[in-house]
Design an enzyme around this catalytic site. Structure first.
Site, PDB file in Angstrom:
ATOM      1  N   SER A 163      44.115  35.427  38.624  1.00  0.00           N
ATOM      2  CA  SER A 163      43.117  36.469  38.374  1.00  0.00           C
ATOM      3  C   SER A 163      43.290  36.957  36.941  1.00  0.00           C
ATOM      4  O   SER A 163      43.188  36.170  36.015  1.00  0.00           O
ATOM      5  CB  SER A 163      43.256  37.602  39.398  1.00  0.00           C
ATOM      6  N   THR A 164      43.587  38.242  36.757  1.00  0.00           N
ATOM      7  CA  THR A 164      43.672  38.808  35.413  1.00  0.00           C
ATOM      8  C   THR A 164      44.713  38.068  34.571  1.00  0.00           C
ATOM      9  O   THR A 164      45.870  37.965  34.955  1.00  0.00           O
ATOM     10  CB  THR A 164      44.054  40.298  35.491  1.00  0.00           C
ATOM     11  N   HIS A 189      39.613  34.372  39.752  1.00  0.00           N
ATOM     12  CA  HIS A 189      38.641  35.447  39.915  1.00  0.00           C
ATOM     13  C   HIS A 189      37.831  35.596  38.630  1.00  0.00           C
ATOM     14  O   HIS A 189      38.347  36.000  37.592  1.00  0.00           O
ATOM     15  CB  HIS A 189      39.336  36.774  40.222  1.00  0.00           C
ATOM     16  N   MET A 280      45.840  40.684  39.123  1.00  0.00           N
ATOM     17  CA  MET A 280      45.894  42.029  39.671  1.00  0.00           C
ATOM     18  C   MET A 280      45.684  41.974  41.180  1.00  0.00           C
ATOM     19  O   MET A 280      44.863  41.207  41.673  1.00  0.00           O
ATOM     20  CB  MET A 280      44.789  42.872  39.011  1.00  0.00           C
ATOM     21  N   ASP A 283      45.783  39.270  46.377  1.00  0.00           N
ATOM     22  CA  ASP A 283      45.102  38.097  46.925  1.00  0.00           C
ATOM     23  C   ASP A 283      45.981  36.864  46.769  1.00  0.00           C
ATOM     24  O   ASP A 283      46.520  36.599  45.695  1.00  0.00           O
ATOM     25  CB  ASP A 283      43.771  37.882  46.190  1.00  0.00           C
TER      26      ASP A 283
END
Length: 340
Positions: A163-164, A189, A280, A283
């Site tokens: 993600s991030t 993401h 972040m 998940d």
């Protein structure tokens, strides 16, 4: 009470500056300390106010967001969140900005109040996560040369979640894999509309083929499949080596969800390798635990090289991660797991 996250908003549109100001200022943990209409004004604000986070428009007159980001990351590295209009040019520049070290990207809403409200919570969470990020400390230098083809790999599937900070990490990681590596399924993401361009950029620099996944695609050696952003979950079809895309509610707060992907490959047991990278939230933690319990090899990015040590931390604390590695050591760790 901790000090609020201090933010400078950079955007050439007065209405968008005001909208972002309203959204961010609604959170008591965020303080907007400057609104800049273009990079030159932003540079003066950054020098004078020393913000924790900058939100940066991609396309602006005089100096575009990418050129300004390059200057920031070279002269004064700090957390930057890109705000992009979903156009071909905006998408391309945003992906390049993420590769250069921007923490995350937010797709600009089209302007009506409902869309602004729907994206407000995500924007605030992203800005607060950016303030905690480790900009300039990921150690994700230029990608290493891909390992030579012809290595003897088991018949396995590699599943990766991020993600991030994941765009920058994936540019380094996927470019280091050899042309004949086992198939790679990736959930990163990203907003809808960005993943096709991301796959195309990766494909241009990688030995493996990189594509945006489509429903029913065969899962083949030497190919990496990027889950389309925003609308569907990606999984491996039960009993078939094919991609499955299905609509559904967000899982673990996301669609596509890393947990959905990991759970779908867990039945492969030792025939799967799971990898969780910077990001972040949590998940992927439950899905990676299911993989490990079924006999898969499971790897996590270590705290020192994560932009945000959220997803890998959650997975590690859940007992889902077998070993942690730095980003630079991760490609060889994955390949070793595929051979063992």
């Amino acid at each position: 009470m901790t000090n609020p996250v201090r933010v400078v908003v950079v955007d050439d549109s007065p209405s968008m500056r005001m909208a972002l100001n309203r959204i961010l200022s609604a959170d008591p943990e965020i303080e907007v300390i400057g609104l800049a209409p273009e990079p030159h004004a932003a540079r003066a604000m950054i020098r004078e106010l020393n913000p924790d986070v900058v939100t940066l428009d991609v396309e602006m007159p005089g100096m575009d967001g990418l050129s300004f980001l390059e200057k920031i990351m070279r002269l004064r590295p700090m957390p930057v969140v890109m705000c992009s209009t979903l156009t071909a040019r905006g998408t391309e520049v945003t992906i390049e900005a993420l590769r250069l070290g921007a923490v995350d990207c937010i797709a600009k809403p089209s302007g009506n109040s409902l869309e602004l409200a729907q994206n407000a919570d995500h924007l605030r969470k992203t800005v607060k996560a950016a303030a905690r990020s480790r900009v300039g400390q990921s150690g994700s230098a230029a990608p290493t040369r891909a390992a030579p083809a012809g290595s003897s790999f088991r018949n396995v599937v590699i599943a990766i979640g991020s993600s991030t900070g994941g765009v920058e990490a994936l540019f380094s990681l996927i470019a280091s894999l050899p042309a004949d590596c086992p198939p790679v399924l990736i959930v990163q993401h990203m907003p809808a509309g960005f993943t096709a361009g991301f796959a195309s950029r990766l494909d241009a620099i990688c030995a493996v083929n990189v594509v945006e996944a489509a429903d029913g695609m065969p899962v083949e050696r030497g190919t990496a499949y990027i889950a389309p952003g925003g609308e569907q979950h990606m999984s491996l079809s039960p009993g078939q080596a094919r991609i499955r895309l299905r609509s559904g509610e967000p899982v673990s707060g996301h669609r596509p969800s890393v947990d959905v992907l990991f759970r779908s490959v867990a039945p492969l047991g030792a025939g799967a390798v799971g990898v969780i990278l910077t990001g972040m939230g949590a998940d992927g933690a439950e899905g990676l635990l299911a993989m490990r319990q079924s006999g898969a090899r499971t790897l996590g990015q270590n705290q020192e090289t994560c932009v945000v040590y959220g997803m890998p931390r959650a997975a590690f604390e859940a007992g889902a991660v077998e070993h942690q590695f730095s980003l630079s050591a991760m490609p060889e760790a994955i390949l070793a797991a595929c051979r063992s």
